[in-house]
Design a protein around this motif. Sequence first.
Motif, PDB file in Angstrom:
ATOM      1  N   LEU A   1       0.874  -0.928   0.164  1.00  0.00           N
ATOM      2  CA  LEU A   1       0.154   0.259   0.010  1.00  0.00           C
ATOM      3  C   LEU A   1       0.363   1.082  -0.094  1.00  0.00           C
ATOM      4  N   PHE A   2       1.762   1.062   0.917  1.00  0.00           N
ATOM      5  CA  PHE A   2       2.920   2.522   1.055  1.00  0.00           C
ATOM      6  C   PHE A   2       4.136   2.223   0.636  1.00  0.00           C
ATOM      7  N   ARG A   3       3.892   1.164  -0.365  1.00  0.00           N
ATOM      8  CA  ARG A   3       5.649   1.250  -0.998  1.00  0.00           C
ATOM      9  C   ARG A   3       7.360   1.714  -0.321  1.00  0.00           C
ATOM     10  N   LEU A   4       6.609   0.629   0.461  1.00  0.00           N
ATOM     11  CA  LEU A   4       8.433   0.186   1.526  1.00  0.00           C
ATOM     12  C   LEU A   4       8.504  -0.958   1.180  1.00  0.00           C
ATOM     13  N   PRO A   5       9.613  -1.491   0.108  1.00  0.00           N
ATOM     14  CA  PRO A   5      10.517  -0.657  -1.123  1.00  0.00           C
ATOM     15  C   PRO A   5       9.875  -0.009  -2.378  1.00  0.00           C
ATOM     16  N   ALA A   6      10.183   1.248  -2.789  1.00  0.00           N
ATOM     17  CA  ALA A   6       8.916   1.899  -3.504  1.00  0.00           C
ATOM     18  C   ALA A   6       9.364   1.039  -5.125  1.00  0.00           C
ATOM     19  N   ASN A   7      10.634   0.579  -5.963  1.00  0.00           N
ATOM     20  CA  ASN A   7      10.992  -0.411  -6.439  1.00  0.00           C
ATOM     21  C   ASN A   7      10.718   0.560  -7.222  1.00  0.00           C
ATOM     22  N   GLY A   8      10.927   1.902  -7.967  1.00  0.00           N
ATOM     23  CA  GLY A   8      10.801   2.918  -8.800  1.00  0.00           C
ATOM     24  C   GLY A   8       9.398   3.748  -9.068  1.00  0.00           C
ATOM     25  N   ARG A   9       8.281   3.021  -7.936  1.00  0.00           N
ATOM     26  CA  ARG A   9       7.440   3.524  -8.472  1.00  0.00           C
ATOM     27  C   ARG A   9       5.941   3.512  -6.687  1.00  0.00           C
ATOM     28  N   PRO A  10       7.340   5.313  -6.461  1.00  0.00           N
ATOM     29  CA  PRO A  10       6.777   5.962  -5.060  1.00  0.00           C
ATOM     30  C   PRO A  10       5.230   6.109  -4.838  1.00  0.00           C
ATOM     31  N   MET A  11       4.405   6.406  -6.112  1.00  0.00           N
ATOM     32  CA  MET A  11       3.017   6.837  -5.759  1.00  0.00           C
ATOM     33  C   MET A  11       2.236   5.061  -5.829  1.00  0.00           C
ATOM     34  N   THR A  12       0.991   5.748  -4.223  1.00  0.00           N
ATOM     35  CA  THR A  12      -0.415   5.220  -4.582  1.00  0.00           C
ATOM     36  C   THR A  12      -0.948   5.675  -4.777  1.00  0.00           C
ATOM     37  N   ILE A  13      -1.737   5.183  -6.025  1.00  0.00           N
ATOM     38  CA  ILE A  13      -3.403   5.924  -6.447  1.00  0.00           C
ATOM     39  C   ILE A  13      -4.814   4.820  -5.868  1.00  0.00           C
ATOM     40  N   MET A  14      -4.848   5.187  -4.888  1.00  0.00           N
ATOM     41  CA  MET A  14      -6.327   4.054  -4.273  1.00  0.00           C
ATOM     42  C   MET A  14      -8.006   5.117  -5.325  1.00  0.00           C
ATOM     43  N   GLN A  15      -8.341   4.294  -5.851  1.00  0.00           N
ATOM     44  CA  GLN A  15      -9.050   4.522  -6.833  1.00  0.00           C
ATOM     45  C   GLN A  15      -9.917   3.925  -5.827  1.00  0.00           C
ATOM     46  N   LEU A  16     -11.413   4.708  -5.362  1.00  0.00           N
ATOM     47  CA  LEU A  16     -12.381   4.475  -4.704  1.00  0.00           C
ATOM     48  C   LEU A  16     -13.972   4.557  -5.216  1.00  0.00           C
ATOM     49  N   ALA A  17     -14.054   4.997  -6.318  1.00  0.00           N
ATOM     50  CA  ALA A  17     -15.341   4.595  -6.887  1.00  0.00           C
ATOM     51  C   ALA A  17     -15.632   3.464  -7.060  1.00  0.00           C
ATOM     52  N   GLY A  18     -15.110   1.954  -7.103  1.00  0.00           N
ATOM     53  CA  GLY A  18     -15.913   0.902  -6.909  1.00  0.00           C
ATOM     54  C   GLY A  18     -16.458   0.866  -6.596  1.00  0.00           C
ATOM     55  N   PHE A  19     -15.884   1.226  -4.960  1.00  0.00           N
ATOM     56  CA  PHE A  19     -16.055   0.656  -3.378  1.00  0.00           C
ATOM     57  C   PHE A  19     -17.130   0.881  -3.510  1.00  0.00           C
ATOM     58  N   PRO A  20     -18.142  -0.287  -2.744  1.00  0.00           N
ATOM     59  CA  PRO A  20     -19.354  -0.317  -2.451  1.00  0.00           C
ATOM     60  C   PRO A  20     -19.734   1.163  -1.097  1.00  0.00           C
ATOM     61  N   ALA A  21     -20.178   1.470  -1.434  1.00  0.00           N
ATOM     62  CA  ALA A  21     -20.697   3.292  -0.828  1.00  0.00           C
ATOM     63  C   ALA A  21     -21.153   3.003   0.718  1.00  0.00           C
ATOM     64  N   GLU A  22     -21.225   1.660   1.153  1.00  0.00           N
ATOM     65  CA  GLU A  22     -21.269   2.226   2.523  1.00  0.00           C
ATOM     66  C   GLU A  22     -19.758   1.695   3.417  1.00  0.00           C
ATOM     67  N   VAL A  23     -18.787   1.275   2.600  1.00  0.00           N
ATOM     68  CA  VAL A  23     -17.723   0.798   3.478  1.00  0.00           C
ATOM     69  C   VAL A  23     -16.750   1.497   2.861  1.00  0.00           C
ATOM     70  N   VAL A  24     -16.712   2.728   2.236  1.00  0.00           N
ATOM     71  CA  VAL A  24     -15.767   4.202   1.550  1.00  0.00           C
ATOM     72  C   VAL A  24     -14.395   4.498   2.820  1.00  0.00           C
ATOM     73  N   ASP A  25     -16.045   5.437   3.641  1.00  0.00           N
ATOM     74  CA  ASP A  25     -15.531   5.741   5.118  1.00  0.00           C
ATOM     75  C   ASP A  25     -14.402   4.953   5.748  1.00  0.00           C
ATOM     76  N   SER A  26     -14.956   3.102   5.828  1.00  0.00           N
ATOM     77  CA  SER A  26     -13.890   2.647   6.401  1.00  0.00           C
ATOM     78  C   SER A  26     -12.581   2.386   5.802  1.00  0.00           C
ATOM     79  N   VAL A  27     -12.576   1.849   4.883  1.00  0.00           N
ATOM     80  CA  VAL A  27     -11.763   1.734   3.872  1.00  0.00           C
ATOM     81  C   VAL A  27     -11.075   3.320   4.259  1.00  0.00           C
ATOM     82  N   VAL A  28     -11.002   4.574   3.675  1.00  0.00           N
ATOM     83  CA  VAL A  28     -10.662   5.113   4.319  1.00  0.00           C
ATOM     84  C   VAL A  28     -10.098   5.745   5.805  1.00  0.00           C
TER      85      VAL A  28
END
Length: 556
Positions: free
Chosen positions: A308-335
């Motif tokens: 999740l937090f790119r440790l080690p980064a392996n040349g890709r230090p960024m994570t983009i968490m796309q939230l649009a596909g998660f069930p609406a009821e669970v988005v807050d808990s995931v965040v």
Amino acid sequence: MPLSEVRATVGRFISIRCATSTTIIAMITEVSCENQPSSDEYMATASVDLLGEIFGGDRPKFQRGVTNYPTIGDAVDLVTAQDLRTVYAPSGSDQINVGTLQQDRSVIAYVDVEEMLSKHFAVLGSTGVGKSTSVSLLLNEILKARPNLRVFLLDVHNEYGRCFGDRAVVMNPRNLKLPFWLFNFEEIVDVLFGGRPGVPEELDVLAEVIPMAKGIYTQYQNSDRLGLKRMEPKSVGYTVDTPVPYRLVDLISLIDERMGKLENRSSRIIYHKLISRIETVRNDPRYAFMFDNANVGGDTMAEVISHLFRLPANGRPMTIMQLAGFPAEVVDSVVSVLCRMAFDFGLWSDGVSPLLFVCEEAHRYASADRNIGFGPTRKAVSRIAKEGRKYGVYLGLVTQRPAELDATIISQCNTLFAMRLANDRDQALLRSAVSDAAANLLSFVPSLGTREVLAFGEGVALPTRLRFKEVPVHQLPRSEATIATVPSVSAGHDMHFVSAVLDRWRGATSHRDVPNDPSISDRPAARVMTPVEVPMLQPSMGLDPDRFSLLKKPLR
């Protein structure tokens, strides 16, 4: 100066030459003229805010604040381009180029990365003013200046998937593994009860059995040989929030065991309802990222955090968490889980590996109204805002409704990029958040153009009206390719097209594999009875101009 440039109007900088060989930089906030004579020569009056001083010498240097005030009779000029370059000259190597000054396009506007990150920043602006593009620009420039900084972006509308190329890992419900046992008690209750308040009697049962289920699992893992005498689960010493694995099978059997001992039927209904809640959520395909194979591999917390937090980064230090596909009821808990783990990892690692946590649409998670949203999420974001900098966890907020955002959180952001805001309440909140002498600049906020921004705070030399530079096409967020209101003539919508869309729709809430989904490419091919080929469920590479023709391709 050419006559076209001699315009002493609101928002322009002027220089006041003092006898002490210093030049005071001020900004015009008001211009007035009364009883103007008919001749060309007349006197106008201007009010100014004093902002800082340029000290003379061979290498002139600018500093904020005024030590020597001007006296009556000191000469006043409009600022020259050279003076502006002195004011906005990069003071160190830690500067990023974000655009040019609105007042003089030849002067580059720099932002101090260290000040901007370590004291948090916010990008504010209404819909359609170029907010997402600005975030893409800022993050790409930050990654250039700090290639080792890890960045975690909450992407609410799945629009940043292609903006960072090979430097980012894109996550969505299809490829995310976030085991349910990483959720603390409040978060797992939010998941089980679908975002509604929990039933007190059921919560009491859960709070009692979860630590016992953790103890049982730990004993399974530690027992090397069969027949080993098992300890009493209560004596293991786990709390309901300790992030260690447990199995839902153990949890349900513990509840079932208690239910079997009860003779009162009404009490047994409480236990029965709780078991059915757990079973319902576990069997819901939308929650597969939490429950599928959650205990495979035992304690996988290190692997989850590393990925999740790119440790080690392996040349890709960024994570983009796309939230649009998660069930609406669970988005807050995931965040909430993600914010909490980001902060706790920084805390227990003593901030060895800095992380920038960017919240897109931040008012959804940290609302000013305590009755809206999920309390633990607000608490987790607030904790990063208040204490994160001590542990190397920095916060970037992006919102179109700053008035709906928790005031405590936005007050911790010491660099603000304010784009066009039309709402009165948002403007009022911005005024209260800006402590600079140039709060008068805020009167420009409703009339700013697209890509124009007022930058305030620690990251910039002066409160500045600047224009963000153009972003390359491959770094534009997907929303820039706005879907036209006029439908494409070549689309040729027919029954096959509708069937394909429905298949994709149903695929999101069923266990059946969706064809052409990259996340299932490594599984054995399943025979799927669909009339057409459907596109991937969560597109992360922008809108394909041929997307409708793809829907109409026959199965091979």
